[in-house]
Design a protein around this motif. Structure first.
Motif, PDB file in Angstrom:
ATOM      1  N   ASN A  31      12.863   8.446  25.635  1.00 41.67           N
ATOM      2  CA  ASN A  31      11.499   8.662  25.095  1.00 41.67           C
ATOM      3  C   ASN A  31      10.391   8.953  26.038  1.00 41.67           C
ATOM      4  O   ASN A  31       9.587   9.752  25.646  1.00 41.67           O
ATOM      5  CB  ASN A  31      11.052   7.450  24.027  1.00 41.67           C
ATOM      6  CG  ASN A  31      12.157   7.459  22.957  1.00 41.67           C
ATOM      7  OD1 ASN A  31      12.682   8.739  22.455  1.00 41.67           O
ATOM      8  ND2 ASN A  31      12.406   6.355  22.440  1.00 41.67           N
ATOM      9  N   GLU A  35       7.887  12.003  25.994  1.00 47.16           N
ATOM     10  CA  GLU A  35       6.178  11.646  26.261  1.00 47.16           C
ATOM     11  C   GLU A  35       5.683  12.319  27.270  1.00 47.16           C
ATOM     12  O   GLU A  35       4.448  12.887  26.948  1.00 47.16           O
ATOM     13  CB  GLU A  35       6.005  10.102  26.136  1.00 47.16           C
ATOM     14  CG  GLU A  35       4.757   9.918  25.818  1.00 47.16           C
ATOM     15  CD  GLU A  35       4.430   8.411  25.729  1.00 47.16           C
ATOM     16  OE1 GLU A  35       3.233   7.799  25.568  1.00 47.16           O
ATOM     17  OE2 GLU A  35       5.421   7.514  26.007  1.00 47.16           O
ATOM     18  N   THR A 199       2.044   8.690  32.629  1.00 48.19           N
ATOM     19  CA  THR A 199       2.266   8.036  31.436  1.00 48.19           C
ATOM     20  C   THR A 199       3.673   7.408  31.665  1.00 48.19           C
ATOM     21  O   THR A 199       4.119   6.354  30.969  1.00 48.19           O
ATOM     22  CB  THR A 199       2.378   9.346  30.368  1.00 48.19           C
ATOM     23  OG1 THR A 199       0.978   9.537  30.072  1.00 48.19           O
ATOM     24  CG2 THR A 199       3.067   8.754  28.943  1.00 48.19           C
ATOM     25  N   ARG A 203       4.983   3.356  30.952  1.00 46.37           N
ATOM     26  CA  ARG A 203       6.227   3.030  30.227  1.00 46.37           C
ATOM     27  C   ARG A 203       7.346   2.269  31.191  1.00 46.37           C
ATOM     28  O   ARG A 203       8.123   1.152  30.516  1.00 46.37           O
ATOM     29  CB  ARG A 203       7.034   4.353  29.684  1.00 46.37           C
ATOM     30  CG  ARG A 203       6.147   5.076  28.747  1.00 46.37           C
ATOM     31  CD  ARG A 203       5.536   4.333  27.589  1.00 46.37           C
ATOM     32  NE  ARG A 203       4.681   4.756  26.692  1.00 46.37           N
ATOM     33  CZ  ARG A 203       3.529   4.605  26.739  1.00 46.37           C
ATOM     34  NH1 ARG A 203       2.847   3.735  27.568  1.00 46.37           N
ATOM     35  NH2 ARG A 203       2.347   5.348  26.148  1.00 46.37           N
TER      36      ARG A 203
END
Length: 625
Positions: A31, A35, A199, A203
């Motif tokens: 994911n 993203e 980003t 995460r």
């Protein structure tokens, strides 16, 4: 070699991780990778990245081994070419293929690499590169077909710190942007790439906070080991231990009148691993079609084919790399000597996939795909608007036919890259001075087979402002081959219908072609090769595709199908025709390449309207391995 600066040097202990936790972290990584894409697409400005998704993300373990990604750029090779420290808050960047071991392969790709720290230690890396519409150089788009060195292809950015401990190196960035034609696009796209990497960094830190860095890194090791064991088993069961398999294909020409250029690969077992050896590939080109191929990247291509065929749900990664040995002789088309030109390397990149499919499927023809990646067509169109004087510049990627496959027809006018998409015609017409007058499949361009090769497309661009265009494509001289009885696909072609009524046939690689208001460019791409005996394809399906415009009534005869006046199937005539054609042909071939090179040369001018390329003249001879 980069020096890593960590305030916490305590080694992370290896821990056992239960399967549920492994699954959670694996999907969280998947994911995070998507993203990264989402952040980029929503903040970049250039159509090549925003609309067509010409970018490739990666998340790696602390050693730089990819655990999730799309293109497998090599962080270890990048770090080997970076002479400096790496600290928390740093963001590294380069666009020089020769300075990073071909982690990127031409100057238009701007690569960003970022360390991910947690509690003072590196727990991973995020990286991404994107194709910039322009990086300076001698032609708009920075992909000159006649370049003889990389210095003609735009600004070359050495590995450096774009951000140092979180602070932007603004002076260096201004210097870089001063070399390019589309400063706003480049700045926006670069900022978007950095944001995507950050980003991913957030995460990963969240995963370390949630599960602990020991569990996180141990999970990465488990994922890498899983792929190692899977590949070891696949090699043992699919690669012959006592046989060398070989495959050869060609890049049609170098844009300077010479070709075709041979790419040759051999595959054989050594112990538990496999060797992929490019000895026999032609020496590097004096022109710009050289493709500087990173060995780890080709390992990734190999692994994608092997692992995804047998387990398409697996999260493939770098774990199996020790089992694959890629050997590329220095000074060849795939490992040219510095400062060889690289701007047209997309043709070699595309051909690598055709070669890999042909090589790996020989022992198991039921898994063979025909040729169909073949190239990565590019169109550049630029100039100044006559009313405002504003500069416009289009870079667009086109697509040909996907090959016929063991499980179905190849899609028409589609990309083999997983995330690439076409630019909507409405977008092109809204932002650029042109009109799309035709965007349609080219009937009969896909190779006939039990499964048809995908058709190429004909895009007709009517230019509304004077300007210049550049074209990059291939498969205009050699054919996209068919397999298991399937026939080759149609070759590509390009021409201009001038506003004065004249027609000008264009080569597949050209720059600085002047266009005027009202001129129409027909950009016709190649079709994919067919899979399987076309005389066994369902006649009713052939008739349906004739009605849909995918096959012509005349083209139906290539499948041995005879149609009635109302478009139905004449069953008796079809049966008789298929029986006769099968007898005349004899047995089917595993590969159907079309005419030999010498015959293609003899027929070239008559069939294509272009002179045949002359045999290449090489400046150096590559010593045998």
């Amino acid at each position: 070699m980069a020096t890593l600066v960590e305030t916490n040097t305590t080694p992370l202990a290896a821990v056992d991780v239960d399967l549920v936790t492994v699954d959670i972290i694996e999907n969280a990584l998947r994911n995070a990778r998507y993203e990264m894409d989402a952040v980029l697409f929503r903040t970049a400005m250039s159509p090549g990245i925003r609309e067509q998704h010409d970018e490739f993300p990666l998340i790696a373990d602390p050693d730089g081994k990819m655990v999730v990604g799309q293109f497998g750029l090599s962080i270890p090779d990048f770090l080997a070419g970076f002479d400096g420290t790496v600290e928390e808050g740093d963001v590294l960047m380069t666009s020089d293929p020769y300075a990073c071991g071909a982690a990127i392969s031409h100057a238009n790709d701007w690569l960003v690499v970022m360390p991910i720290f947690h509690s003072g230690r590196i727990v991973g890396w995020s990286a991404m590169f994107g194709h910039m519409t322009d990086v300076g150089g001698k032609v708009p788009g920075s992909l000159p077909t006649d370049a003889t060195s990389i210095f003609e292809e735009g600004v070359l950015i050495p590995p450096f710190k774009l951000y140092k401990k979180g602070e932007l190196n603004d002076d260096m960035l201004r210097l870089i942007l001063n070399q390019v034609r589309m400063k706003d696009w480049n700045r926006s796209d670069l900022n978007a790439i950095v944001a995507a990497c950050r980003t991913a960094g957030r995460r990963i830190v969240e995963l370390c906070d949630r599960f602990g860095p020991e569990t996180y890194v141990s999970t990465l090791n488990a994922l890498l080991q899983r792929n190692f064991l899977a590949m070891k088993q696949l090699i043992a069961t699919t690669i012959p231990a006592d046989e060398t398999l070989t495959f050869t294909d060609y890049i049609c020409d170098d844009g300077m009148g010479f070709g075709p250029y041979k790419i040759h690969c051999s595959m054989y077992r050594e112990g538990d691993g496999v060797v992929l050896d490019f000895t026999g590939t032609d020496p590097q080109s004096p022109g710009s079609i050289n493709y500087y191929l990173n060995e780890n990247l080709y390992k990734m291509f190999f692994g994608i084919y092997m692992i995804m065929v047998f387990d398409p749900q697996i999260l493939w990664n770098d774990g199996y790399y020790p089992l694959v040995d890629v050997r590329i002789p220095q000074g060849t088309l795939l490992k040219p000597d510095y400062p060889a030109a690289l701007s047209c390397r997309t043709h070699g990149l595309g051909r690598i996939f055709d070669i890999l499919g042909g090589l790996l499927g020989q022992r198991q023809p039921e898994f063979l795909c025909a040729a169909g990646f073949s190239s990565s067509p590019h169109l550049m169109y630029s100039g100044n608007r006559t009313d405002t004087g504003e500069w416009f510049q289009l870079y667009q990627i086109g697509f040909g036919g996907i090959p016929g496959r063991p499980f179905g027809d190849g899609p028409d006018g589609h990309s083999l890259w997983p995330s690439f998409t076409n630019v909507p015609n409405e977008f092109l017409e809204a932002y650029f001075p042109l009109r799309i007058e035709r965007y349609e499949t080219v009937a009969d361009s896909g190779g006939p087979g039990f499964f048809r090769g995908g058709n190429g497309v004909d895009i007709a661009y009517r230019f509304l402002e004077p300007g210049t265009i550049s074209i990059h494509d291939d498969r205009w001289f050699t054919y996209p081959w068919g397999v298991n009885g399937g026939e080759p696909g149609m070759r590509s072609r390009k021409w201009l219908d001038r506003a004065d009524g004249s027609r000008e046939v264009l080569p597949s690689k050209c720059d600085n072609v002047k266009v005027l208001v009202g001129d129409v460019l027909h950009y016709v791409t190649w079709g994919g090769g067919g899979f399987g005996d076309p005389y066994t394809r369902d006649p009713a399906l052939v008739a349906l595709e004739v009605k849909r415009g995918l096959v012509t009534a005349e083209g139906a005869a290539r499948y041995g199908v005879v149609l009635t006046g109302d478009g139905g199937v004449d069953e008796a005539a079809t049966s008789a025709l298929r029986e006769r054609l099968s007898a005349e042909r004899g047995g089917t071939k595993v590969f159907e390449f079309g005419p030999a090179i010498d015959e293609l040369r003899e027929r070239c001018l008559e069939e294509t309207g272009l002179p045949a390329p002359q045999p290449p003249v090489f400046r150096r001879v590559v010593a045998p391995a």
